[in-house]
Design a protein around this motif. Structure first.
Motif, PDB file in Angstrom:
ATOM      1  N   ARG A  93      38.582  35.119 -27.719  1.00 61.56           N
ATOM      2  CA  ARG A  93      37.951  34.401 -26.510  1.00 61.56           C
ATOM      3  C   ARG A  93      37.504  35.337 -25.571  1.00 61.56           C
ATOM      4  O   ARG A  93      38.258  35.775 -24.872  1.00 61.56           O
ATOM      5  CB  ARG A  93      38.292  33.173 -26.197  1.00 61.56           C
ATOM      6  CG  ARG A  93      37.497  32.555 -25.072  1.00 61.56           C
ATOM      7  CD  ARG A  93      37.961  31.082 -24.761  1.00 61.56           C
ATOM      8  NE  ARG A  93      37.996  30.322 -25.964  1.00 61.56           N
ATOM      9  CZ  ARG A  93      38.675  29.252 -26.191  1.00 61.56           C
ATOM     10  NH1 ARG A  93      39.874  28.938 -25.192  1.00 61.56           N
ATOM     11  NH2 ARG A  93      38.697  28.556 -27.081  1.00 61.56           N
ATOM     12  N   ASP A 121      34.667  34.162 -29.838  1.00 62.89           N
ATOM     13  CA  ASP A 121      34.516  32.992 -29.070  1.00 62.89           C
ATOM     14  C   ASP A 121      33.944  33.080 -27.752  1.00 62.89           C
ATOM     15  O   ASP A 121      34.592  33.387 -26.777  1.00 62.89           O
ATOM     16  CB  ASP A 121      35.689  32.032 -29.107  1.00 62.89           C
ATOM     17  CG  ASP A 121      35.638  30.791 -28.422  1.00 62.89           C
ATOM     18  OD1 ASP A 121      34.527  30.385 -28.061  1.00 62.89           O
ATOM     19  OD2 ASP A 121      36.581  29.818 -28.323  1.00 62.89           O
ATOM     20  N   LEU A 122      32.493  33.318 -27.772  1.00 60.56           N
ATOM     21  CA  LEU A 122      32.089  33.458 -26.382  1.00 60.56           C
ATOM     22  C   LEU A 122      31.890  32.368 -25.422  1.00 60.56           C
ATOM     23  O   LEU A 122      31.387  31.299 -25.963  1.00 60.56           O
ATOM     24  CB  LEU A 122      30.740  34.482 -26.688  1.00 60.56           C
ATOM     25  CG  LEU A 122      30.721  35.579 -27.578  1.00 60.56           C
ATOM     26  CD1 LEU A 122      29.244  36.205 -27.728  1.00 60.56           C
ATOM     27  CD2 LEU A 122      31.753  36.611 -27.337  1.00 60.56           C
ATOM     28  N   VAL A 123      32.250  32.434 -24.181  1.00 60.59           N
ATOM     29  CA  VAL A 123      32.069  31.409 -23.377  1.00 60.59           C
ATOM     30  C   VAL A 123      31.203  32.309 -22.190  1.00 60.59           C
ATOM     31  O   VAL A 123      31.579  33.204 -21.765  1.00 60.59           O
ATOM     32  CB  VAL A 123      33.403  30.951 -22.885  1.00 60.59           C
ATOM     33  CG1 VAL A 123      34.118  30.342 -23.951  1.00 60.59           C
ATOM     34  CG2 VAL A 123      34.345  32.039 -21.959  1.00 60.59           C
ATOM     35  N   THR A 124      30.487  31.122 -21.402  1.00 61.82           N
ATOM     36  CA  THR A 124      29.748  31.838 -20.541  1.00 61.82           C
ATOM     37  C   THR A 124      30.523  32.060 -19.173  1.00 61.82           C
ATOM     38  O   THR A 124      31.425  31.329 -18.712  1.00 61.82           O
ATOM     39  CB  THR A 124      28.522  30.603 -19.896  1.00 61.82           C
ATOM     40  OG1 THR A 124      27.828  30.502 -21.272  1.00 61.82           O
ATOM     41  CG2 THR A 124      27.604  31.370 -19.118  1.00 61.82           C
TER      42      THR A 124
ATOM     43  N   ARG B 195      30.986  23.173 -29.214  1.00 65.07           N
ATOM     44  CA  ARG B 195      32.100  22.455 -30.106  1.00 65.07           C
ATOM     45  C   ARG B 195      31.123  21.312 -30.832  1.00 65.07           C
ATOM     46  O   ARG B 195      31.504  20.557 -32.029  1.00 65.07           O
ATOM     47  CB  ARG B 195      33.065  21.879 -29.312  1.00 65.07           C
ATOM     48  CG  ARG B 195      34.346  22.570 -29.368  1.00 65.07           C
ATOM     49  CD  ARG B 195      34.180  23.997 -29.003  1.00 65.07           C
ATOM     50  NE  ARG B 195      35.148  25.070 -29.042  1.00 65.07           N
ATOM     51  CZ  ARG B 195      35.242  26.101 -28.853  1.00 65.07           C
ATOM     52  NH1 ARG B 195      34.233  26.775 -28.648  1.00 65.07           N
ATOM     53  NH2 ARG B 195      36.056  26.951 -29.383  1.00 65.07           N
ATOM     54  N   ALA B 217      33.467  30.824 -37.773  1.00 68.28           N
ATOM     55  CA  ALA B 217      32.278  30.824 -36.951  1.00 68.28           C
ATOM     56  C   ALA B 217      32.565  31.804 -35.657  1.00 68.28           C
ATOM     57  O   ALA B 217      33.630  32.029 -35.103  1.00 68.28           O
ATOM     58  CB  ALA B 217      32.171  29.384 -36.352  1.00 68.28           C
ATOM     59  N   HIS B 218      31.485  32.202 -35.176  1.00 68.25           N
ATOM     60  CA  HIS B 218      31.548  32.906 -33.818  1.00 68.25           C
ATOM     61  C   HIS B 218      30.728  31.900 -32.920  1.00 68.25           C
ATOM     62  O   HIS B 218      29.781  31.333 -33.462  1.00 68.25           O
ATOM     63  CB  HIS B 218      30.470  34.154 -34.072  1.00 68.25           C
ATOM     64  CG  HIS B 218      30.974  35.283 -34.574  1.00 68.25           C
ATOM     65  ND1 HIS B 218      32.302  35.926 -34.324  1.00 68.25           N
ATOM     66  CD2 HIS B 218      30.461  35.735 -36.138  1.00 68.25           C
ATOM     67  CE1 HIS B 218      32.098  36.881 -35.513  1.00 68.25           C
ATOM     68  NE2 HIS B 218      31.199  36.805 -36.262  1.00 68.25           N
ATOM     69  N   TRP B 219      31.223  31.855 -31.654  1.00 66.81           N
ATOM     70  CA  TRP B 219      30.682  30.895 -30.855  1.00 66.81           C
ATOM     71  C   TRP B 219      29.963  31.527 -29.663  1.00 66.81           C
ATOM     72  O   TRP B 219      30.459  32.494 -28.936  1.00 66.81           O
ATOM     73  CB  TRP B 219      31.835  30.055 -30.178  1.00 66.81           C
ATOM     74  CG  TRP B 219      32.948  29.504 -30.940  1.00 66.81           C
ATOM     75  CD1 TRP B 219      33.949  29.998 -31.532  1.00 66.81           C
ATOM     76  CD2 TRP B 219      32.744  28.027 -31.456  1.00 66.81           C
ATOM     77  NE1 TRP B 219      34.664  29.111 -32.473  1.00 66.81           N
ATOM     78  CE2 TRP B 219      33.809  27.938 -32.249  1.00 66.81           C
ATOM     79  CE3 TRP B 219      31.957  27.179 -31.372  1.00 66.81           C
ATOM     80  CZ2 TRP B 219      33.892  26.789 -32.908  1.00 66.81           C
ATOM     81  CZ3 TRP B 219      32.165  26.018 -31.959  1.00 66.81           C
ATOM     82  CH2 TRP B 219      33.308  25.709 -32.758  1.00 66.81           C
ATOM     83  N   VAL B 220      28.495  31.470 -29.645  1.00 71.12           N
ATOM     84  CA  VAL B 220      27.578  31.919 -28.708  1.00 71.12           C
ATOM     85  C   VAL B 220      27.026  30.846 -27.743  1.00 71.12           C
ATOM     86  O   VAL B 220      25.870  30.211 -28.509  1.00 71.12           O
ATOM     87  CB  VAL B 220      26.684  32.800 -29.462  1.00 71.12           C
ATOM     88  CG1 VAL B 220      25.697  33.310 -28.629  1.00 71.12           C
ATOM     89  CG2 VAL B 220      27.387  33.662 -30.531  1.00 71.12           C
ATOM     90  N   PRO B 221      27.245  30.399 -26.651  1.00 68.69           N
ATOM     91  CA  PRO B 221      26.680  29.603 -25.910  1.00 68.69           C
ATOM     92  C   PRO B 221      25.422  29.582 -25.001  1.00 68.69           C
ATOM     93  O   PRO B 221      25.501  29.520 -24.012  1.00 68.69           O
ATOM     94  CB  PRO B 221      27.833  29.099 -25.019  1.00 68.69           C
ATOM     95  CG  PRO B 221      28.664  30.358 -24.774  1.00 68.69           C
ATOM     96  CD  PRO B 221      28.314  31.283 -25.817  1.00 68.69           C
TER      97      PRO B 221
END
Lengths: 308, 308
Positions: A93, A121-124, B195, B217-221
């Protein structure tokens, strides 16, 4: 030791944003997930998850969650030498500031993911919270404009994001018929990304000596939306040069004062965890940033790789 | 009646994200702002603001803040007929889902702002919270995929956002050497926005009959980051057609199954406040959406303008 099956349940609930989804991922029933989390809470004598839509961690829950994710990361490394472990795919993350996420960051992320097989897991990044998130281990690393070192982290300078003050030609005719000067700038509606976005005010000060810019503002919390807002004539705003260069060339956007730009130094702060995956990501991120961001001139000593 | 000078101080603290910035906007000292907020809290016998960086409203504080902003909006309308009032420029806080903000919404917003002189405070829609924010008055309206009517609000259908399942040609060669089928899709890394983003799973179900897609999954917000992640080969993902059309034409992105798209119905939910400005914004938003989003076929009765 902690009960890691319960810890995995807690982490899945928070990662997936719900007990049912966590159950689907873990391949057990929602009531089993719920029992494991409750057992952990009873053993520790503290509520870990505020039940809601989505469930939110308490302070203790967030610390345990971060711990579980770190253990998962280290376990993922074991699997490389002991394949029989069959560990789940490791996930890192990372907090990334919005303009980096919309410009140079993702090609580096993709190279890292392809080579390592790890997930991101990218978060802003939210400057106000990123230091806390790094300290608690909630994120392993961050791309941030905040140079203040965080305890337990290493800070690497990445170069600067270059911003141009732009607007549409129609907007410029409407609000600056006499040209761009401090008097007109004080009243022309501008764009702001969020409450912490002082870039427009910094530019007004640097370019025109206008202190405490207090013009009416439209709030647009999206990097692409910020460009589109300028294109649509909603206001002027500071945009990363890579996102507006083509519009400037095509004349769809113009600079308020041509060539008068603002550089914002960016930093990579990462946990000193010694995990190989994090080191590999660091190498990709630093290489990509140094290739695509303007670097500090050699005369200015770099702010240094703080080892706070 | 309430003490509106104190209420304005409270609203400024929350809008600007700090006591000092509120003071600068109101043209008073920070200690005057602090006194006014404290006076309001003492009179109401409740904490309204949790002091922190940035200050956060309590439940009671959020309700009073929303009330102050509504009064400011209505006052702004008086100024049109009674210029002597010299009201401050009205501001409308609107929630917008990320993909609309990155595609069709801003030109409509800019037309409204230019014609009305009002300011917009756009916040990113978070489906989980938007209904609550509408109910409490924290936002006046929302562009949302959530069709459930909110009490006191009117729901207007806007048409559909059309999504394409895309990836880079290199990614497709790596992960689908035998073509795109359910077996390969179950293991190919994908992108998820957050999510609540079930679009990839919905597409896998609709296009290939694959239930409960559980691929890594890669998370890209970020809407732009989502496109860039596909371009960089990080994973496949559902992207709004307007953001990827040019990349598809140029061959930088390809559709997993050409022409197999997914429509997500969007709605405009707005407070039934009777404020002219909100009606003018509604007219611009609805006109822009109907011009740029695919509309439900005539055979399907529209979901109707719910008046819940």
């Amino acid at each position: 030791m902690l009960d890691y099956a319960s810890l995995a349940a807690l982490a899945a609930v928070l990662r997936e944003g719900g007990f049912e989804r966590a159950a689907a991922v873990l391949g057990v029933t929602p009531s089993a997930v719920s029992q494991r989390v409750r057992a952990l809470e009873e053993r520790l004598g503290a509520v870990l998850v505020v039940r809601g839509q989505p469930p939110a961690p308490t302070e203790a829950g967030a610390i345990l969650y971060a711990h579980a994710e770190r253990v998962r990361l280290l376990e993922g490394e074991l699997a490389a030498v002991l394949p029989a472990i069959g560990a789940s795919q490791p996930m890192l993350r990372i907090a990334v500031n919005a303009d980096s996420l919309a410009t140079w960051f993702l090609p580096a992320a993709a190279r890292f993911a392809e080579r390592s097989g790890a997930l991101l897991d990218l978060v802003t990044e939210d400057e106000g919270h990123t230091a806390r998130r790094l300290r608690s281990g909630e994120v392993l690393a961050a791309v941030t404009a905040d140079p203040v070192p965080v305890q337990g982290c290493r800070t690497v300078p990445l170069g600067a994001m270059r911003y141009a003050a732009v607007a549409s030609p129609g907007y410029l005719r409407r609000h600056f018929p006499q040209g761009v000067d401090a008097a007109a700038l004080a009243h022309a509606p501008l764009l702001r990304f969020d409450r912490r976005d002082g870039l427009q005010a910094r530019w007004a000060q640097a370019a025109l000596g206008l202190a405490g810019l207090d013009a009416p503002a439209h709030w647009v919390p999206s990097s692409q939306g910020f460009v589109d807002g300028a294109l649509a004539g909603l206001g002027w705003g500071m945009n990363p040069l890579p996102l507006v260069e083509e519009h400037l060339r095509a004349g769809r956007l113009v600079e308020l004062l041509p060539g008068r730009r603002l550089d914002v130094a960016l930093h990579w702060q990462h946990a000193r965890l010694g995990a190989r995956l994090l080191e590999a990501l660091t190498a990709e991120v630093v290489a990509a940033a140094r290739a695509s961001l303007p670097q500090a001139p050699a005369a200015t000593p770099p702010r240094g790789e703080r080892r706070g």
